[in-house]
Each structure stands twice: as C-alpha cells, then as structure tokens.
Design an enzyme around this catalytic site. Sequence first.
Site, mmCIF file in Angstrom:
data_model
loop_
_atom_site.group_PDB
_atom_site.id
_atom_site.type_symbol
_atom_site.label_atom_id
_atom_site.label_comp_id
_atom_site.label_asym_id
_atom_site.label_seq_id
_atom_site.Cartn_x
_atom_site.Cartn_y
_atom_site.Cartn_z
ATOM 1 C CB SER A 179 4.189 6.892 -22.130
ATOM 2 O OG SER A 179 5.013 5.858 -22.547
ATOM 3 C CG ASP A 246 0.973 -5.740 0.989
ATOM 4 O OD1 ASP A 246 0.902 -4.530 1.259
ATOM 5 O OD2 ASP A 246 -0.031 -6.438 0.734
ATOM 6 C CG ASP A 249 2.899 0.165 3.467
ATOM 7 O OD1 ASP A 249 2.555 -0.953 3.924
ATOM 8 O OD2 ASP A 249 2.401 0.647 2.438
ATOM 9 C CB VAL A 251 -1.299 -0.488 4.983
ATOM 10 C CG1 VAL A 251 -2.649 -0.757 4.355
ATOM 11 C CG2 VAL A 251 -1.381 0.650 5.973
ATOM 12 C CG ASP A 253 -1.796 -1.384 0.375
ATOM 13 O OD1 ASP A 253 -0.763 -2.096 0.234
ATOM 14 O OD2 ASP A 253 -1.757 -0.156 0.430
ATOM 15 C CB VAL A 255 0.481 -1.333 -2.897
ATOM 16 C CG1 VAL A 255 1.457 -0.225 -3.290
ATOM 17 C CG2 VAL A 255 -0.686 -1.385 -3.862
ATOM 18 C CG ASP A 403 6.185 2.489 -15.910
ATOM 19 O OD1 ASP A 403 6.309 1.629 -16.810
ATOM 20 O OD2 ASP A 403 5.959 3.684 -16.137
ATOM 21 C CG HIS A 439 3.712 2.760 -18.985
ATOM 22 N ND1 HIS A 439 4.674 3.661 -18.597
ATOM 23 C CD2 HIS A 439 3.469 3.023 -20.285
ATOM 24 C CE1 HIS A 439 4.989 4.438 -19.620
ATOM 25 N NE2 HIS A 439 4.264 4.066 -20.660
#
Length: 509
Positions: A179, A246, A249, A251, A253, A255, A403, A439
């Site tokens: 940061s 999600d 990709d 997968v 997860d 994310v 972030d 972050h």
Amino acid sequence: MVTASVAGLWFASATHASDCSTSSISNPSIPHGQVLDLSATPVNNYNYQNSTLEFCNVTVIYTHPGWNDMIYVNVWLPSSNWNQRLQGAGGGGFSALDSVSDLAKAVAGGYAVVGTDAGHELNPASSDSWSLDESGKVNMALLKDFASVALNDAALVAKDVISGFYGHGPRYSYWNGCSTGGRQGLMLAQRYPTAYDGILANAPAINWPKFIVAEYWPQFVMNQLKSHPPSCVTDAITAAAVKSCDGDDGVKDGVISEPDRCQFDPLTTVNQEINCSGQTVAITRNDALVVQKIWDGMRSVNGSSLWYGLEKGAPLSSGLAITTCSSPSNCTGTPFPISSDWISQFILENPSVDLTQISHEQYQRIFEYSCKKYDPIIGTNNPNLSAFKQAGGKLVTWHGLADQVIFPKGTEKYYNEVEELDPSVRDFYRLFLAPGVQHCEGGDGAIPVDPLESVVNWVERGVAPETLLGKTEDGSRSRKLCQYPLVSVYLGGDSRDASSYACKEASAR
Ligand SMILES: *[C@@H]1O[C@H](CO)[C@@H](O)[C@H](O)[C@H]1NC(C)=O
Ligand SMILES: *[C@@H]1O[C@H](CO)[C@@H](O)[C@H](O)[C@H]1NC(C)=O
Ligand SMILES: *[C@@H]1O[C@H](CO)[C@@H](O)[C@H](O)[C@H]1NC(C)=O
Ligand SMILES: *[C@@H]1O[C@H](CO)[C@@H](O)[C@H](O)[C@H]1NC(C)=O
Ligand SMILES: *[C@@H]1O[C@H](CO)[C@@H](O)[C@H](O)[C@H]1NC(C)=O
Ligand SMILES: *[C@@H]1O[C@H](CO)[C@@H](O)[C@H](O)[C@H]1NC(C)=O
C-alpha cells in the site's frame, strides 16, 4: 560471484555487536539533516508471538534545518544471530510506518530493521495533525518528507547505526512494504536507486494524486444517483458477479481469475430480492448503476475516463462504497477517509468542506489540480528505473485483483510503462497479480506466502522468481501466482493444489 553462505561466514566472524549505547553508536549523517537526539537502549524481553526478542533499540531524532520538521527514526538491531541484512519497513495510508509489529517481525527473522515516522503522527486514516500549517496552507515540507525524502534518510541512518553497532554495514538491504509501503518502495527505486538492493512493493499506492481522488468516485456516483445501497445490496451484486464468472477458469473456488474477461452486467440483478438481516429488499436500477459506475471508474464531465475502477469481485461494502444505514432503505455514504482527507486538506485546504455537495465539474477540477500540483511530489510514477537496474537492484510487486481500495489497473499501467522504456524489465522487476486477494491481505484467493524470500533469493542467489507460491487464508488451497501478464490455467487434477495449474499467455486458453 561470492556465494551468500561464504559471505555470511566471513561476516559472521567479523561481526561483534558492541554496546547498545551512544558510546559505540554515533550520530549518523543525513543529507541536509541535523541530528537532534540519539538514544540507544537494550531491550531484552520483547514479546513477539511466541518468542522473546533481544535487540538494541536506537531512536534518532533529526530535522532538515529550514523545513521546520522533526523526524523520528527507529532502528532495531538484533543482539545475536543478525542475518547481515537491513530491512526497511513500509507504511500504510498516511502513516509512514504501518505497525511496530513489522519491526518485531523483521527482528524475529534476524534482520536489523528501520522505520521512520517521516515527521508526522503514525495515523493511517487521517492527515489532520500535519497536512496544514498554522496559516492553513499545505505543509509542503512534511509532504515531501512523507513522499520521498525521509525514506532515503531512514536507509542512510540505519546503515550508519548498523556500522556503529556491528562494526560494519549490512551485506544486503531490503525494502518491505504494501500500500503506502508499496509506493515508498517504488519511490526508493525511482529516486534513491542505491538505498536498497531488493524491494518488495506490494499493492502500491503509486499514482497517488490520481487514484486517491478517484477513490471518491463511488461516493460521488451514489450522491449523484441519490442511491446509497446498504452493504447487503452491494455484497449481493458482487456475489452475483463472482458466481457468474467464477467458473471461467475451469475451477469453482469463489474467485474470478481474470476480472477483465468477466462480462457480468449488474443490471441483471435489478428487482432481485435479498435478505438484509431479515428484511427483504429489492435491488433497484440505481443500485445496479452505482455498481456499474464503480467498476467503470472515474470519468470526466464529457465522459472520458480519468482513472480505473475496482475489479469485479472486490468487496465494495468494506472499501470505497461504505454506507451507514439506520434501515436498509435509509443509508448515507461513508467516504474512504484517506480520499476525503486528501481532497479536503491537500486540494481544498478546507477540513470542514461538505463533499456531498460537489458538482461533477468541481470534482473533475479537483482531479486535475491534484495531478498538476502533486504528481511531481508523490506521483511515484516515473517508469525510468535504469539507475536502479544499473545498481543491480531487484524489485517485486504483487497486487490482489480483489483489492477494494487501490485499483490494480494502475499497477499494471505502471509496469507496462516500465516495460515500454526497457523491454528487458523482467531482468530486474517482476509483477504478480493475485486473483481474489483483497488489499494486502484477505479475500478468497491465494496470498503470497513469503514474497520477501523471493526477493532475497533473487538478489543474493540470482534466482529470479518465475511464480510466487500463494495459499488461501484458510490454508485449504495453494496456487502459483503468475508473472504478469501470464495467467494461471487449470491443467486437471486436484484443483486445491498449486501443481494442478500452469502459467500461460492469457490468449492461449
Ligand atoms: C504459539 O504457541 C501456541 C502453543 O504452543 C501455538 O498454538 C501457536 O500456534 C503459537 N503461535 C505462533 C504465532 O507461533
Ligand atoms: C525505543 O526507544 C524509544 C525512544 O526512547 C521509545 O520511545 C520506544 O518505546 C522504545 N521501543 C522499545 C520497544 O523499547
Ligand atoms: C435472513 O437473514 C437472517 C439473518 O440475518 C436469518 O435469521 C433469516 O433466517 C434469513 N431469512 C431468510 C428467509 O433466509
Ligand atoms: C474530454 O475531457 C477530457 C478531460 O478534460 C479532455 O482531455 C478531452 O479532450 C475531452 N474530450 C472531448 C471530446 O471533448
Ligand atoms: C433516516 O435516518 C435518519 C438518521 O438516521 C433519520 O433522522 C430519518 O428520520 C430516517 N428517515 C426515514 C425515512 O426513516
Ligand atoms: C533514465 O534515467 C537515466 C538516469 O538515471 C538517464 O540517463 C536516461 O536518459 C533516462 N532515460 C530516459 C528514456 O529518459
């Protein structure tokens, strides 16, 4: 090349820690600086996690005559088993040093460590105590101390103090920050290329005069649209985006690996009913538009883009779009304090200004003024790192794609600019993006486990990091973070294990 272990042996035999007192540690020399006081006190029983630390606590107080500043530098020197290295500990927000526990962590790892307050209170969220002088004008000297000057001073102070205490300087010096600490690391690489051999500069607050103003954009659009969605609503829209992208990709997860490729449209959530602590609330069109504009980023009056937005998947309710509600339908905006503080103090020089009333024209002028006046001081966006490269320096940055306060696109932009000037950027600077990481920490993605060790290996053994090993906070999944612009591709097998992935060109999937 002398190997690190041989050098370590040589130094180990040459190292005798002297007394932790002012008789062995004399005043350091500081460019344009004057030492006001130096104290050295042994600390023998400092509790850090499960260990007890023993070190020499040196505090140097100095001023730059004519600047009316007073800067405190703290150097902690391990009493035994010093690893021959210096570590500079970075800050957060308006604070030049994030936390005293960063000093303890470094000492626990064998480092001599330095932290500076840069001449003002260690308060990350507010600059109230130092931004304006008695006449109500911005204190430019303290801003320059914070932006750059005190960072090099601290490295020089630490090296002198180390020489006094151990009889010789550090074999290697490292910067470690996220940061504001990331910004400080890049400022050191740009302006003081010999201060540190290796720099870890994560989620860097570079492009400060631009992105700090753009951080107010979420509050601005909420005020313009007269819609201040409660956290349950923004969280539900973020969750819908994650759900939708999600699996892109291969997968599931929780994310989003490549937010750029995520085409999710927040308007598809309009009229969806959600449970806000037991109360049913329907997402409105303006709620969805607020989110759309936050992802899109700050725009000028004529619609041109001024800065980036947050990536899809970054939590809005804990960063830039915080609202305070008496009920889900009755909320007001709560600006991110660093952003509103910067605008009111450093731009408008009016701490009590009501930012909820600013027009788009005024907001755009604030952005333009911030860049014009402050880019040369704290922009930290000079892509010419040739002096750092020449000095043999090595630089690593990782930035979480979820972030919630610093736009990862600004970091990508800077890296691309460095590469444009020097196509062999990867010989001295590598960037890693961390999908799903917030972050500096947090989030559902894999967080780099020991990125400083990667910098040390690069500097001391010439082993450049191809990937950074990451682990999720709950420890259930591992991933190799890829070197920008490569992306992680699932190969098959156990999706929780890093070995099931490879780094490929984004277009190759
Ligand atoms: C400290 O010690 C306790 C008990 O041995 C252990 O459970 C804990 O994980 C340790 N904490 C750290 C940070 O090492
Ligand atoms: C180090 O010394 C300074 C100055 O005397 C003091 O303020 C600080 O508390 C000391 N830190 C520790 C850990 O003893
Ligand atoms: C809504 O959430 C509350 C907790 O916040 C929970 O007690 C309640 O069961 C939920 N209602 C529904 C219909 O899911
Ligand atoms: C829109 O505004 C930006 C920022 O002020 C300016 O650079 C650009 O030239 C403008 N574009 C048009 C088409 O007026
Ligand atoms: C909204 O909240 C404010 C303060 O929390 C309160 O004064 C006001 O009466 C509330 N309005 C409604 C319509 O509930
Ligand atoms: C980069 O900086 C170096 C000095 O550090 C200077 O000699 C060189 O001309 C600069 N390169 C560019 C492209 O500005």
